[in-house]
Structures are given as structure tokens and as C-alpha cells.
Design a protein around this motif. Sequence first.
Motif: not given
Length: 250
Positions: A224-246
Motif C-alpha cells: 500500500g505504500i505509494e510515492f507521489k512522484t511520477q519520475r521512475p528514478r525518484y521512485a527508485q531511490i525512495l523505494s530503496a531507502m524506505v524499504s530498509v526502515f522498520p
Amino acid sequence: LPTGISMESHDTLIPDLKEFFEKKFIFEEQQLWLLALYTYYTWHYDRLETAPYLFIVGDIETGKSRVLELLKLVCFNSVYLGTAVTNANIYRVQNEVRGTLLLDEFEKEFADRSDPYAQILNSGYRKGSGVVFRTEQIGKKFKPMPYVVYGPKVINARTLPKDEALLSRCFIIKTKSYRKDQIMEAGISLDFTKEYYREAEQLRNRLLGVRFDTAGIEPKLLPGIEFKTQRPRYAQILSAMVSVFPDNAQ
């Protein structure tokens, strides 16, 4: 480096990182969370395929170096490369320490894609392509040698580089100028104190404890986590960083 492994208070680690930065300089709320979360991510970057950077930009006397010094105290295997960094410093040190590189006063204008700094930084955010080759003399022969440049990097400069490719790999913090009386009124010491270093040591030990505690666990985003950005690379770096959080931090 950590001086031990602490398995205590993992649930409050990210808020405690935020408080660490909050007591050491004047930041906006969003900047505080970004600094805390980026620090946490550096301790788990090698479990990811993508390693976003942090770019700190601001004029003279706006606290850029202060931010860099604070990050140096708490980021994973941090190495301060100073203000006269060469491209060889970047690829050789990262290949050895596999940690967080901190580049101060990095005023580089990338003229084209053949620029060695552009090649290293633009390839160093992806694990699969984060390698550069350099010809080294071994005995009487010259051989191409691979250097791993993949990993988190914190870059400090007065102006943003004219390189959209690099900026698309970065989270950006813009620093502001504050008067001495504003800093003192906020209860912030102009110099680092022994207490600063003790706090940072305790945080490093806790961060190492989390690193061990989560070893072998595959990072992933909660459903259910989604990012507002439509730019693939922005979504990529956000997904990577957030995925390691508790889960609660996600």
C-alpha cells in the motif's frame, strides 16, 4: 566506528537520530527527518540495489560543514574526504571501506559524460553498475583493475551542479544562514562537545546492533505504500531507502 554492539532501544532509534541532529543545529522539520532516515539507511545500503546520495547546498557560513561533521559521526563506515578530493580518492577509498563517503566543498562543473567525477558518481548509485576500471601497473605490466564505487555519498557544495543525472540520484538539503544569537538562543554549542561524541558513539553502537539484528532479512516496502512522484528514478531511490526502515517508520 562503533565501539560495541547495542541491542537496546531499536524501536526509538530513528526518532533518537532526529533528536541528535535537532540539538546540534537549526534545521527545518522535514530536513531533520531526512537526515535521521538517511543516516539509518546508510547502515543497510549494501542490502539494496540502489544507493541514493545526499546533497547539501548553501552559501558560505550556512552550516554545510557542520551538517557534514554531524553525519560523519553517525553514518555507516563514514570517511571524510576533505575539500581537495580527487576522483582517485573516491574510487580507491570506497573500494576499501565500502561505507559512506563525505565530499566537502565539491564545486565541480561536469562538462560532459567523459568527466571522471561524473562517471564515478553517476554509476556509483547502482550495485550492478557501480564499478569503474583503472589501469594499474603491476610489476612491469599494466592491467585494468576494477574498483567498487557503489555506496551512499554525502556531497557538500555552494551551488548545485549542472548535471541532471547526478541530481536525480540525490536528496537535497538547502542550508540557511543564522546569526550567532539565534544559534545560542536555540541552545546549540558553536563547538562540538564531549557529550556530542558520546551521543554519537551510543547511536553508532545501536545502529550496528540493528544491522546485525536485520542481517539476512530482505528489505521490502509494506503493502500500500505509494510515492507521489511520477519520475521512475525518484521512485527508485525512495523505494530503496524506505524499504530498509522498520514498519512504523515506513
